[in-house]
Design an enzyme around this catalytic site. Structure first.
Site, short mmCIF file in Angstrom:
data_model
loop_
_atom_site.label_atom_id
_atom_site.label_comp_id
_atom_site.label_asym_id
_atom_site.label_seq_id
_atom_site.Cartn_x
_atom_site.Cartn_y
_atom_site.Cartn_z
N HIS A 78 10.63 7.61 -14.69
CA HIS A 78 11.92 7.36 -14.05
C HIS A 78 12.08 5.88 -13.69
O HIS A 78 11.13 5.11 -13.70
CB HIS A 78 12.06 8.20 -12.78
CG HIS A 78 12.38 9.64 -13.05
ND1 HIS A 78 13.64 10.16 -12.93
CD2 HIS A 78 11.59 10.65 -13.47
CE1 HIS A 78 13.62 11.44 -13.26
NE2 HIS A 78 12.38 11.77 -13.59
N GLU A 144 8.14 5.88 -10.79
CA GLU A 144 9.42 5.18 -10.60
C GLU A 144 9.18 3.69 -10.90
O GLU A 144 8.59 2.97 -10.10
CB GLU A 144 9.92 5.35 -9.17
CG GLU A 144 10.35 6.77 -8.83
CD GLU A 144 11.78 7.08 -9.27
OE1 GLU A 144 12.36 6.24 -10.00
OE2 GLU A 144 12.30 8.15 -8.89
#
Length: 269
Positions: A78, A144
């Site tokens: 992500h 992330e």
């Protein structure tokens, strides 16, 4: 080892947006690079991806597919966002797991390797109740990779070399975590050494010209340095913008530089 590789979002779900970028495109690019690195360099690894193109797929579909396939590890890629106020890398495992769990140990190794290469502040190792972490039957982690709405992070995201480095960091961590064996390579003769593919962005007899090129590259975000070589008895100043054992990586760097209007070529030594 069976890896379920999940590029976040896709199709009608763009994910985070900022600085002219869409999360769904970045996650797919990084994941495809990661798959390529692992399949090219390691034995006994099978990879199934939740998507290999810009398609819509629900979270339930993703975890159901990974569970049915019997994956050993679920990795979800992500990109973050936070109204432009945050920068850096962080990763997550399920909040119901302890720091001594196998999942946490896998994550520790991957986290360490990604941080070595991604040029982002380290925001730490975290826990969350995300669907893909909670509903996957196997060890699972979500990374992330920077904040799309932060100028520094987004500038990196636009660089092909950065996305390749992020993929390489994840690959290095997975290889360590699951003790993957490298594919057999032809052994070099005793005393020989592996070829090195150097990316050269200019070769000058006047050092002032080389230093000017160095400043141009720096302004465009390319790390480089001046190497002095002697050719036919004359001194030349080469501006080198990378050296790679893998020629594909060197060619990727050349393409990225040429997209920025910088002519570059490869010298193999």
């Amino acid at each position: 080892m069976k890896l379920y590789l999940d590029p976040g979002h896709g199709g009608s779900d763009p994910g985070a947006q900022g600085n002219g970028l869409l999360e769904k495109n970045l996650t797919l690019d990084i994941a495809l690079r990661l798959r390529s690195i692992l399949e090219k360099n390691y034995q006994n690894i099978e990879i199934k991806m939740s998507r290999t193109s810009d398609l819509t797929k629900s979270l339930i579909q993703r975890t159901d597919e990974a569970n049915s396939w019997g994956a050993d590890f679920y990795l979800s890629i992500h990109i973050n966002s936070d109204k432009g106020s945050a920068s850096g890398y962080e990763d997550y495992i399920y909040s119901g797991l302890s720091n001594n769990s196998a999942t946490a140990q896998y994550r520790d190794l991957i986290h360490s390797e990604v941080i070595k290469l991604n040029k982002l502040p380290n925001r730490g190792k975290k826990i969350a109740n995300f669907h893909v972490l909670r509903e996957s039957s196997m060890a699972a982690m979500l990374s992330e990779n920077g904040f799309i709405d932060h100028a520094h992070d987004a500038a990196l995201m636009k660089q092909e070399s950065w996305r390749q480095s992020v993929a390489q960091g994840h690959a290095n961590g997975i290889a360590k975590a699951f003790k993957l064996s490298p594919k057999n390579r032809t052994n070099p003769a005793p005393g020989s050494r592996q070829s090195l593919h150097k990316v050269i962005a200019g070769s000058f007899q006047d050092r002032t010209n080389a230093e000017h090129q160095l400043s141009v590259l720096k302004a465009k975000g390319f790390e480089s340095f001046i190497a002095t070589v002697e050719i036919s008895g004359e001194k030349w100043y080469r501006v080198q913008a990378g050296a790679f054992s893998n020629r594909d990586s060197a060619e990727a760097r050349v393409r990225e530089m040429e997209s920025q209007g910088i002519h570059a070529f490869i010298i193999t030594e």
